[in-house]
Design an enzyme around this catalytic site. Sequence first.
Site, PDB file in Angstrom:
ATOM      1  N   ASP A   1     -72.058  47.525 -61.794  1.00  0.00           N
ATOM      2  CA  ASP A   1     -72.068  48.788 -61.048  1.00  0.00           C
ATOM      3  C   ASP A   1     -71.195  48.755 -59.789  1.00  0.00           C
ATOM      4  OD1 ASP A   1     -73.681  49.929 -62.948  1.00  0.00           O
ATOM      5  OD2 ASP A   1     -75.494  49.960 -61.727  1.00  0.00           O
TER       6      ASP A   1
ATOM      7  N   TYR B   1     -87.461  55.859 -69.101  1.00  0.00           N
ATOM      8  CA  TYR B   1     -86.411  56.703 -69.676  1.00  0.00           C
ATOM      9  C   TYR B   1     -86.763  56.955 -71.142  1.00  0.00           C
ATOM     10  CZ  TYR B   1     -83.499  53.604 -66.590  1.00  0.00           C
ATOM     11  OH  TYR B   1     -82.976  52.829 -65.589  1.00  0.00           O
TER      12      TYR B   1
ATOM     13  N   LYS C   1     -81.858  62.365 -71.606  1.00  0.00           N
ATOM     14  CA  LYS C   1     -82.928  61.495 -71.126  1.00  0.00           C
ATOM     15  C   LYS C   1     -84.019  62.333 -70.466  1.00  0.00           C
ATOM     16  CE  LYS C   1     -79.726  57.762 -70.051  1.00  0.00           C
ATOM     17  NZ  LYS C   1     -79.025  57.065 -68.973  1.00  0.00           N
TER      18      LYS C   1
ATOM     19  N   HIS D   1     -74.505  56.164 -64.941  1.00  0.00           N
ATOM     20  CA  HIS D   1     -74.245  55.773 -66.320  1.00  0.00           C
ATOM     21  C   HIS D   1     -74.415  56.950 -67.274  1.00  0.00           C
ATOM     22  CE1 HIS D   1     -76.069  51.779 -64.756  1.00  0.00           C
ATOM     23  NE2 HIS D   1     -74.775  51.793 -64.518  1.00  0.00           N
TER      24      HIS D   1
END
Length: 181
Positions: free
Chosen positions: A170, A132, A72, A62
């Site tokens: 996904d 994250y 991130k 992603h």
Amino acid sequence: MKITETPLKDCYIIEPTVIEDERGYFYEKFNEAKFEQLTGLNGHFVQDNISKSSHGVLRGIHLQKGQHAQAKLVSCLEGKVYDVAVDLRKDSATFGKWFGLELTPENKMQLYVPRGFGHGFSVLSDTAIFSYKCDNFYNKDSEGSVIWNDPDLNIDWKLAPEDILLSEKDRTLPAFSSQNF
């Protein structure tokens, strides 16, 4: 804090200096000023996310695109994950390359995944709690993605294919070669 650049430009492994004694341990997980000094990159984060997953879960690949792109800083708080960053910056010398490493509470490592990169991880332990830190807010309309088993990327997720658990979303992501990053 030790910061090491991975084979992917602007993607860094961050290892803390741990101070231990009979009471336990202490470490500075992140220091924005040190990070910026050592990398030249902005390390200001505005959103924290946590996920819990069971063995075999694979989340990814992603990214957020455009003005909502996100860098991130990721870590594993419980369990063991195999974390993967994919350089999707078309003008980068490492475009289309990926890097992966195991993150655990024991090794206390973090991976800095810059803007323009895809990101994913697979859970190698019974369960895992994953953190994250993001430098931009999530925006659903800016989502981008690449299918986890893309043949051009050929990522080894450290799991047998039959053990991989994917979300419905996904399972149907686009191929790397079909996109204009």
